[in-house]
Scaffold this motif. Structure first.
Motif: not given
Length: 397
Positions: A152-161, A220-226, A209-216
């Motif tokens: 249930g951890a498909p994203s790097a934010v989950n892994w780094l949390a 705490d998450c970077d901003v996707p850009v072009d 702020a909205r919690m994405i993956s505790t404690p991040l």
């Protein structure tokens, strides 16, 4: 110290395209803009570019705007005929493409190498937001990411949390301490006209702020850009004919001393940044006390915290105390951090933005965010299982 290959080359030119969210421009278009700017900054013409490299490179890495155009595409777009070229995802962090260029120059395979990194992640997301690019069911189970996604951890934010939680548990690190990284980045971004987010950010904003993956949380998450960033790595003797100030490469670190894994490393609080940092310091007579600014990868804030410890700016486990109150990492502090805003506020240029900012600072051209008398810059790119470190100077040490 004996001569090292790092001293055979310099960063002679830098360039950056427009950077923004949903610019509606192709990756090739953005890369051409950045590349032509870097070539001109180095005092060169396209005909003099005889090397080409990128990270990650190749069409297989282009999914969802992550990979940018391949070296072959850029040869066509810029009408280049390189003597040497490369593009690979299997490198020590985003820094690897720059190191490849340095090695090509040192070996005599090329004299002026164009290095670029391009992302069009908001273009790839379309109107669906970040969630539009994730397909947990489509992640191959035999892969490292596929194994973690099964739980249930498909994203790097989950892994780094999980890694952030471990640091909190081991050393008593708090969210208020970690929050100084995004707060400092936002304060610096307010002085950077090219940054994505420039409005002030308070600790109350961060903590609520909205919690994405505790404690991040969201901030705490970077901003996707072009956007695209490009460098010219040239033979050191090009200094004599440069129109701009060169930046010297004092040392690089590429060692991988832990397992290549997000969750099976011997020390989950250290990550790959530890090996890269140790390797870099072994290749120079400079020490952490000589560093004037630090441009450290903050795809997620916990990665910058790990870099602070890995590079020896504080002892292991003491980054929380080092960050307390934010004074040490402010523009006028003892270790100005991510002076352009980092990826948390200036935008996710996937590591290359930090090298670009270090070069601008070393040249004294950063305008309202310029740190006085910058002579040595430490750059850390990547995190988790892969990382690379670089020490840049305004003069040859």
């Amino acid at each position: 110290m004996a001569a090292r290959f790092e001293h055979d080359s310099i960063i002679s030119g830098i360039g950056q395209s427009a950077v923004g969210r949903r610019l509606g421009r192709s990756a090739t278009d953005l890369t051409v803009e950045a590349a032509l700017s870097a070539i001109a900054d180095a005092g060169l013409t396209r005909e003099q570019i005889d090397g080409l490299t990128t990270y990650p490179g190749g069409d297989s890495f282009s999914t969802h705007g992550y990979g940018g155009p391949s070296p072959y595409a850029m040869m066509e777009a810029l009408r280049l005929q390189p003597k040497w070229f490369s593009g690979s995802g299997e490198l020590p962090g985003q820094l690897g493409a720059v190191v490849q260029a340095m090695m090509a120059v040192s070996c005599g395979l090329a004299r002026h190498v164009l290095v670029y990194r391009t992302v069009t992640e908001t273009l790839g997301q379309g109107s669906g937001g970040r969630g539009a690019i994730y397909d947990p069911d489509g992640i191959a189970a035999p892969t490292m990411a596929g194994f973690i996604a099964t739980f249930g951890a498909p994203s790097a934010v989950n892994w780094l949390a999980m890694l952030a939680s471990r640091h909190f548990h081991e050393y008593g690190t708090t969210r208020e301490q970690l929050g100084q990284i995004p707060l400092t980045g936002r304060a610096n971004a307010g002085r950077n006209p090219r940054a994505i987010y420039r409005d002030p950010l308070t600790m109350d904003d961060y903590l609520s702020a909205r919690m994405i993956s505790t404690p991040l949380c969201l901030f705490d998450c970077d901003v996707p850009v072009d956007g695209s960033t490009a460098f010219i790595v040239s033979a050191a003797d090009h200094v004599a004919s440069m129109p701009s100030q060169p930046v010297y490469i004092e040392a690089i670190g590429s060692a991988l001393t832990q397992r290549f894994s997000w969750d099976q490393q011997a020390d989950l609080t250290a990550m790959a940044s530890t090996g890269a940092a140790e390797h870099m310091w072994s290749r120079t007579s400079l020490t952490p006390a000589d560093v004037d600014i630090a441009e450290l990868y903050d795809g997620f804030s916990i990665l910058a915290l790990a870099w602070i410890e890995a590079l020896g700016f504080c002892k292991k486990g003491e980054a929380g105390a080092f960050l307390q109150g934010g004074r040490r990492i402010a523009l006028d502090g003892e270790l100005p951090l991510n002076t352009h805003g980092g990826q948390l506020s200036a935008g996710r240029l996937h590591g290359f933005g930090f090298i670009h900012e270090a070069t601008v600072q070393l040249r004294g051209k950063a305008g309202g965010r310029q740190v006085p008398d910058v002579k040595v810059a430490a750059v850390g790119t990547g995190g988790g299982p892969i990382a690379g470190a670089m020490l840049l100077t305004s003069e040859r040490v």
